[in-house]
Design a protein around this motif. Structure first.
Motif, PDB file in Angstrom:
ATOM      1  N   ARG A  69       0.833  -1.197   0.000  1.00 50.19           N
ATOM      2  CA  ARG A  69       0.000   0.000   0.000  1.00 50.19           C
ATOM      3  C   ARG A  69       0.874   1.255   0.000  1.00 50.19           C
ATOM      4  N   GLY A  70       1.926   1.251   0.833  1.00 52.52           N
ATOM      5  CA  GLY A  70       2.852   2.381   0.868  1.00 52.52           C
ATOM      6  C   GLY A  70       3.561   2.556  -0.458  1.00 52.52           C
ATOM      7  N   GLU A  73       1.261   4.134  -2.918  1.00 52.99           N
ATOM      8  CA  GLU A  73       1.117   5.565  -2.644  1.00 52.99           C
ATOM      9  C   GLU A  73       2.325   6.342  -3.163  1.00 52.99           C
ATOM     10  N   HIS A  74       3.538   5.802  -2.937  1.00 53.20           N
ATOM     11  CA  HIS A  74       4.744   6.462  -3.446  1.00 53.20           C
ATOM     12  C   HIS A  74       4.737   6.480  -4.975  1.00 53.20           C
ATOM     13  N   ALA A  76       2.149   6.493  -6.855  1.00 53.04           N
ATOM     14  CA  ALA A  76       1.150   7.462  -7.292  1.00 53.04           C
ATOM     15  C   ALA A  76       1.722   8.875  -7.247  1.00 53.04           C
ATOM     16  N   VAL A  77       2.481   9.183  -6.191  1.00 57.26           N
ATOM     17  CA  VAL A  77       3.111  10.501  -6.094  1.00 57.26           C
ATOM     18  C   VAL A  77       4.108  10.683  -7.235  1.00 57.26           C
ATOM     19  N   HIS A  80       2.316  11.160 -10.495  1.00 57.55           N
ATOM     20  CA  HIS A  80       1.733  12.503 -10.538  1.00 57.55           C
ATOM     21  C   HIS A  80       2.810  13.520 -10.910  1.00 57.55           C
TER      22      HIS A  80
END
Length: 135
Positions: A69-70, A73-74, A76-77, A80
């Motif tokens: 999950r982490g 998230e990384h 995704a950043v 982006h």
């Protein structure tokens, strides 16, 4: 023999036959109960470590899910940020493409001017050594 003695004899024979059939059945039942006790004892010995291993595996799986999950998230950043860089590059590309016509025209003009000036200088240098007015 009286009737009571005959009846008692029949009951005794029936009881003996019943015992004859029940004794092997009871012996087999006793063996089955003993094996069941051994199985239960083995399960009582083996089951707690197995449950502990399952709990440990479950905890490890939960930890891996948290790490994944982490990581997502990384990622995704990061994606982006890459998207923003792509937008910036697109904007620069649009600006360059919009001004490229004038930029290319300016470069072409400078090159053409340089060629013309070079041609004039060559022509003058060629005629410098010759006398003017045919003489």
């Amino acid at each position: 023999m009286t009737m009571i003695e005959v009846a008692a004899l029949v009951v005794a024979l029936a009881f003996a036959a019943l015992v004859g059939y029940l004794v092997p059945l009871l012996i087999q039942l006793r063996k089955t109960v003993a094996e069941s006790e051994q199985l239960l004892a083995k399960m009582n010995a083996d089951l707690p470590p197995l449950v502990a291993d399952l709990r440990s595996m479950s905890q490890n799986l939960n930890d891996l899910a948290d790490q994944a999950r982490g990581g997502v998230e990384h990622a995704a950043v990061l994606l982006h940020a890459v998207g923003e860089v792509g937008e910036s590059v697109q904007q620069v590309h649009n600006v360059v493409r919009g001004t490229s016509g004038t930029l290319l025209t300016n470069v072409a003009s400078v090159v053409a001017g340089f060629k013309a000036a070079t041609q004039v200088v060559r022509e003058r240098m060629k005629y410098e050594g010759e006398p003017h007015n045919g003489g």
